[in-house]
Structures are given as structure tokens and as C-alpha cells.
Design a protein around this motif. Structure first.
Motif, PDB file in Angstrom:
ATOM      1  N   HIS A   1      20.141  -9.046  -0.413  1.00 55.96           N
ATOM      2  CA  HIS A   1      20.777  -9.968   0.697  1.00 55.96           C
ATOM      3  C   HIS A   1      21.587 -11.134   0.266  1.00 55.96           C
ATOM      4  CE1 HIS A   1      17.470  -8.631   3.446  1.00 55.96           C
ATOM      5  NE2 HIS A   1      17.063  -8.243   2.483  1.00 55.96           N
TER       6      HIS A   1
ATOM      7  N   ASP B   1      13.762 -10.774   5.831  1.00 58.16           N
ATOM      8  CA  ASP B   1      12.578  -9.895   5.273  1.00 58.16           C
ATOM      9  C   ASP B   1      11.344 -10.329   5.996  1.00 58.16           C
ATOM     10  OD1 ASP B   1      14.465  -8.133   4.189  1.00 58.16           O
ATOM     11  OD2 ASP B   1      13.773  -8.521   1.980  1.00 58.16           O
TER      12      ASP B   1
ATOM     13  N   HIS C   1      16.602 -13.013  -2.226  1.00 58.35           N
ATOM     14  CA  HIS C   1      16.579 -11.533  -2.772  1.00 58.35           C
ATOM     15  C   HIS C   1      17.913 -11.312  -2.940  1.00 58.35           C
ATOM     16  CE1 HIS C   1      11.829 -10.824  -2.081  1.00 58.35           C
ATOM     17  NE2 HIS C   1      12.184 -11.380  -3.160  1.00 58.35           N
TER      18      HIS C   1
ATOM     19  N   HIS D   1      16.892 -15.523   2.450  1.00 58.77           N
ATOM     20  CA  HIS D   1      16.331 -15.746   1.353  1.00 58.77           C
ATOM     21  C   HIS D   1      16.825 -15.230   0.106  1.00 58.77           C
ATOM     22  CE1 HIS D   1      15.465 -11.347   2.140  1.00 58.77           C
ATOM     23  NE2 HIS D   1      14.810 -11.333   1.106  1.00 58.77           N
TER      24      HIS D   1
ATOM     25  N   HIS E   1       7.334 -14.172   2.998  1.00 62.95           N
ATOM     26  CA  HIS E   1       7.739 -13.015   2.359  1.00 62.95           C
ATOM     27  C   HIS E   1       8.181 -13.562   1.013  1.00 62.95           C
ATOM     28  CE1 HIS E   1      10.224  -9.709   0.945  1.00 62.95           C
ATOM     29  NE2 HIS E   1      11.338 -10.469   1.024  1.00 62.95           N
TER      30      HIS E   1
HETATM   31 ZN   LIG Z   1      13.351  -9.667   0.415  1.00 61.72          ZN
END
Ligand SMILES: [Zn+2]
Lengths: 316, 292
Positions: A111, A207, A108, A106, A188
Motif C-alpha cells: 500500500h 486492510d 504494509h 497502514h 489488522h
Molecule cells: Zn495490510
């Protein structure tokens, strides 16, 4: 394969001195970069259960790689260029096989901001179909936050636009090793992607699973519950969460997160029904003690209340 | 301070960077010296003097006016996309003395003027609650302009949320699908001459759009609610010019002064010139009523 490694080293020998001058403060993350084996050919670097700080160098997310007969798939690149680089080094110590995929769970930054360490025409960057737009809307802000937290140690970090988008499902073959990639509806985030290693039944959740650390709702809590049910149905033997230790029991893995999200939805739903405003709801429910001792509870619980309130107020 | 980038610029080899990282492993003491720099997020040139000049020229603004105006905001933006704020004024709106404009400013947002509200004696009370996006550490300001032209300001410093919080929408496609729905609600029981609370919620992405990204080639124009008008019968209650510093699904709580049975009407226009309307019944003595 070995030849290229050796060549790389020999041209570098003369650079050591330069490096020592130029890099007095390479990210702390590089020190003691640990790798653990999850299952045969599946390797994990566990991030710390903290928010990004100068002390932890932004090394807070679980990242890793899976090795097939032909090549390697990296799953998430870490929070900075230094962390991505450390992961790449760890892979190179293990195998000389090319890295054919970098798979993003994802958008974020913890990551994905190590992406530049994997810049290589032979490496395909894979992500959820909604990832590019989510990244475009957030990248500058994420970068500003990272600079604020890490200072110059953030330099060179950032997320790269993916070259292979997953709408629904996709299978990638690492050579006698198929990974099933699945893009999920908003949970998420609106761009969650899981990786399932068919050989070892290892599910890399990103996540979509937080263990011990409080889950963060940056998408839809109600959607997340549905996705969790679907993930359980995959009956994985091993689960690699986005944050926290590897799990081997599906119920034990998802139970606490399920309970937390249920409680969020129920309490905020009741507040909405009672006509309580957003500010009042966050204030009142934000004071209630957690059911479980989540790490970082005080940092994210009020934010989750806000997100779930704005999600549920349009549900009817 | 020698950024990593410099080194990879000299010899853009992954292996080189790898070796360098390995080398740093041996110098943790030096690593520990790395401390966060001065807040890079705070814009070096404060925007407030410019905004002040453009909106109010050299007029005096009373910045110590707690008896006239109060701004409520959290110290920290929990969710950068949705920060609840409340402007509360201590003046009963009357034809002789009333707040005729409220300015809501977010200094360090890309577009600092979040909203300009126009009010009337029929607003009853010049209090407004809404939700704003906070891009970075910033002063948030509320300025009241009375009908005599005097200006009063309240401000609060709000810390950004950091981490993975972003002012962007969480599910833009869903927001677009639902654009135009309105929830309009009056809190009862209503009594003539007693200011009554109203909630107006508009389902809308209210987004700043995406600038052309060199890599992703994404471009989306800004799409947000730009104007809303609330009338009680034919009397103006609230008019607002807003932009994308107001959160997705713009949400407002404000007041009006009931005098007889009738209806409140809301008209909303967005940047595609689409308009959405809603109305809610006003019945003295009645309980709360919803969009009809
Ligand atoms: Zn995340």
C-alpha cells in the motif's frame, strides 16, 4: 494548471529515446493501469488478488484518489514506485488540481512503497500516529522482500515518513469536500487509518476489510472485531476494501471476514484451553479446510493461526 | 538492468517518470523478461564459520547426529515474528552422561546466537521448545555439548515468510505495558524419577530496538530478556542466556526431574536489569500446577 502540464511535456519530448533505452523493464504494473469510478469524485485502482510476484509487478493492493474543488487526496501509493507513478499519471489525466494529501491506510508495503512518486513539498503525507515506529521497524525487511520478489523493478520504491500524524480523528478539506480520517486501536495492524468521504458516504477501509482474499492478522483479531463493529456503524453507502471489489452493502461486505475471524478466535481459544502448543495448534488447525473459498488461504491461514495464538495466550 | 532510480536521478521530474512508464506500456514483451534475481536476502558471506570458530574453535562437531539431537522447525516461517522450534535430544540426563549445553543459532539474523542453554542431570531430559524470529532465509542450528565435551549438531533451513510479515512486534506499546508477567506451569501427574514437562512464558517485548532512522529520527535501545534461571529447590535445572532472536513474550518448554515435594523457581533478568520471579509448586502424584 494546464500550463505546468504542457511545460512538463515539452521538456520531456527529447527524453523519450533515453527512456526507451533505460527502461526496458519498467514494472509490468504500468501496463493496463485501470481506474474505476466508485462514486462522484472517488476513483479506485484495483490491485490483483495475488501475492506480489514479478509477473504482477507488486500491483496487489487497492489504491486511489478523491478529488475536491481545490485539490486531490491520494489514498495509498501502491507497492512500487512504478505503481505510484502510474497512479499519479492517472490523476494527471483526470485533473490538474494539486495533490495536497497522500493518506496512508497502514504500513504494509503493498500500500505504501509507491510513495516516492508523490514526493512534493506541497503534498502532505498523512498516517496513523503509530505508523512511523512501525515503518522504522519494518522498512528494511519489507524492502529486502520486495527486492527478492521483483529484482531491479523494486529500485526506487519505499515508504516515506509521514508529515501529519493522526492520533484519533482528523478532518481534511479538499475544497467543499471533507474527509474524516480516523486512527483505530490495533486491528489488522497497530496503525490502521480509515478515510470517510462525507459527500458520497464512501468509506475507504484499507486492510480493515478484505473481500474474497483471506484477511491477514498482523495486529489483534479481537481488536479487529471491535473496529469492524464501529465501521459498520458509520453506515457507509460504498466501501473500498484494501483488497477486492468495491462493496455497497455493509453486512455482505463484512460478513465473511467476521465469520473467519470469529472462527479463528474460537478454534485457537479452544486449543489453548486444551493445553495444545503453538506448533501443534498450527499443525492441526492448519489442516482444516476453509469454511469459504478464500483466495490465498494456504499462504496465510497458518500465519493467522500463529498470530491469534500468541495474541490469545496472554488474554487471561 | 537499469533501475528506475537512475532515470529519476537524471531528471527528477514526476512527469518524466510518468511518460517513461507510459512508454513501457508499449513494450510488454521486454517487461516479461524481468525475473527475480538471485536471492538478495541471503548474506554473501556465510556467518556460520565465524560463529563456529568463536564458540567452538577447531573442536569436532558431529553433524550427522540424528541419534543424539533433532531440530524441529517449519520449512517456511509462517509469521516471521514467531517461528516455533523444538530441540529434542535422545539422551536421558544422568550424572555420568548428560547434555550440559544447547546452543540455538539463527545464521542470518542480526544476532545469530539466539540462546545458550545450560542443563544438568536434574533437567531430566535436554529437550527445549521455544519460538524465534526469522529475519530472512536462514539455516537454524541446534548444537548439543555433552559433559564429556563432545559436540553434536542438527540444522534446518527455514524460508522467510515474505510479503508483509515482519519479525517486529505487532503491538509494541501493549507489549511494554505487560512486561514482566510470568506464566509458569508444570504438567502433572508428577512421579519421582520421571522427567516432567514445564512451561515458562514471560510477557516481554524482547525487542531489538530501533536504530536511528535518518528520516524519522526514531531511536529506541534494544530491550530484551537476557538471562533466565530455573531451580528446583536449590538444584539448577535450566539456565539460559538469550537475546532478541527469541520472539516477543519468550516462551520455553523444558523438563525437570522430580524427586520430592517442593517448588520450581524462575528468575528472569532483562537488559534494563529489571528482574522478575515466579514459582510453581511440585507435588508428587499431583495434577498440573500453575504459577503461585
Ligand atoms: Zn495490510
Amino acid at each position: 494548471m494546464n500550463r505546468s502540464r504542457a511545460a512538463g511535456r515539452s521538456t520531456l519530448a527529447s527524453m523519450v529515446l533515453l527512456a526507451s533505452v533505460l527502461l526496458p523493464q519498467t514494472a509490468a504494473a504500468a501496463s493496463a493501469f485501470s481506474i474505476e469510478r466508485v462514486a462522484e469524485g472517488v476513483y479506485l485502482h484495483r490491485g490483483q488478488q495475488q501475492d506480489a510476484t514479478a509477473a504482477n509487478g507488486g500491483d496487489i493492493a487497492n489504491i486511489g484518489y478523491i478529488v475536491g474543488d481545490r485539490c486531490v487526496a491520494v489514498i495509498d501509493s501502491g507497492g512500487t514506485l512504478a505503481i505510484g507513478t502510474a497512479l499519479r499519471d492517472a490523476i494527471r489525466r483526470e485533473t490538474a488540481k494539486p495533490i495536497c494529501y497522500l493518506i496512508h491506510t497502514h504500513v504494509h508495503p503493498d500500500h505504501s512503497f509507491g510513495d516516492p512518486a508523490f514526493a512534493d513539498p506541497a503534498t502532505m503525507f498523512v498516517a496513523h500516529a503509530e505508523y512511523p515506529a512501525a515503518l522504522a521497524a519494518r522498512r528494511d525487511g519489507f524492502l529486502a522482500n520486495l527486492r527478492y520478489t521483483l529484482g531491479a523493478a523494486a529500485d526506487g520504491s519505499g515508504s516515506t515518513v509521514p508529515t501529519l500524524l493522526v492520533q484519533d480523528r482528523e478532518t481534511v478539506d479538499l475544497g467543499n469536500r471533507c474527509l474524516s480520517l480516523q486512527a483505530w486501536p490495533t486491528a489488522h495492524t497497530n496503525n490502521d487509518l480509515t478515510v470517510f468521504d462525507e459527500r458520497t458516504k464512501t468509506l475507504w477501509t484499507g486492510d480493515l476489510l478484505f473481500v474474497d482474499r483471506i484477511p491477514v492478522v498482523d495486529g489483534r483479531a479481537t481488536g479487529w472485531l471491535k473496529v469492524m463493529a464501529a465501521l459498520r456503524a458509520l453506515k457507509p453507502a460504498h466501501l473500498v476494501p484494501g483488497h477486492g471489489p468495491v462493496q455497497h452493502n455493509v453486512d455482505a461486505a463484512f460478513g465473511p471476514q467476521q465469520q473467519y475471524l470469529d472462527q479463528l478466535i474460537n478454534s485457537v481459544g479452544a486449543a489453548l484451553k486444551a493445553g495444545t502448543t503453538l506448533a501443534q495448534t498450527v499443525d492441526t488447525l492448519g489442516r482444516e479446510p476453509p469454511q469459504k473459498a478464500w483466495l490465498l488461504f494456504d499462504d496465510y491461514h497458518r500465519r493467522n493461526l500463529t498470530a491469534v495464538y500468541t495474541e490469545l495466550e496472554w488474554e487471561d | 538492468m537499469f533501475p528506475f532510480q537512475r532515470l529519476s536521478g537524471i531528471a527528477p521530474s514526476i512527469a518524466l517518470v510518468g511518460l517513461a512508464a507510459g512508454f513501457a506500456l508499449a513494450t510488454p514483451a521486454v517487461v516479461a523478461q524481468s525475473t527475480p534475481q538471485a536471492p538478495a536476502q541471503i548474506s554473501p558471506a556465510p556467518i556460520w564459520p565465524k560463529v563456529r570458530n568463536s564458540l567452538f574453535s577447531t573442536r569436532t562437531i558431529d553433524e550427522n547426529a540424528g541419534e543424539i539431537i533433532v531440530l524441529e522447525a517449519p520449512n517456511r516461517a509462517e509469521d516471521a515474528s514467531t517461528v516455533p522450534i523444538a530441540i529434542r535430544t535422545q539422551i536421558m540426563q544422568s550424572p555420568s552422561r548428560y547434555v550440559q549445553k544447547l546452543y540455538l543459532l539463527v545464521d542470518n539474523n542480526p544476532s545469530p546466537i539466539a540462546a545458550v542453554f545450560e542443563l544438568t542431570p536434574d533437567s531430566g531430559r535436554a529437550d527445549i521448545e521455544t519460538r524465534i524470529r526469522i529475519e530472512q532465509y536462514t539455516d537454524v542450528r541446534a548444537i548439543a555439548e555433552l559433559n564429556d565435551g563432545s559436540l553434536y549438531m542438527a540444522s534446518r533451513y527455514v524460508k522467510a515468510s515474505g510479503g508483509c510479515s515482519a519479525p517486529a512486534g505487532k503491538d509494541p506499546k501493549e507489549a511494554l505495558r505487560n512486561a514482566g508477567r510470568i506464566k509458569f506451569k508444570v504438567d502433572g501427574p508428577l512421579a519421582a524419577g520421571k522427567p516432567a514437562a514445564v512451561q515458562l512464558a514471560i510477557s516481554h517485548p524482547n525487542a531489538s530496538g530501533l536504530v536511528l532512522d535518518q528520516v524519522s529520527r526514531l531511536y529506541e535501545p534494544a530491550y530484551y530478556v537476557r538471562k533466565l534461571t530455573v531451580r528446583y529447590g536449590d538444584k539448577a535445572v535450566l539456565t539460559a542466556d538469550i537475546d532478541f532472536s527469541i520472539s516477543e513474550n519468550p516462551n520455553f518448554r523444558f523438563y525437570f526431574l522430580p524427586s520430592s515435594d517442593g517448588a520450581l523457581y524462575a528468575d528472569v533478568v532483562d537488559t534494563k536489569d529489571l528482574s522478575f520471579s515466579s514459582e510453581v509448586a511440585v507435588k508428587l502424584g499431583g495434577i498440573a500446577s500453575n504459577t503461585r
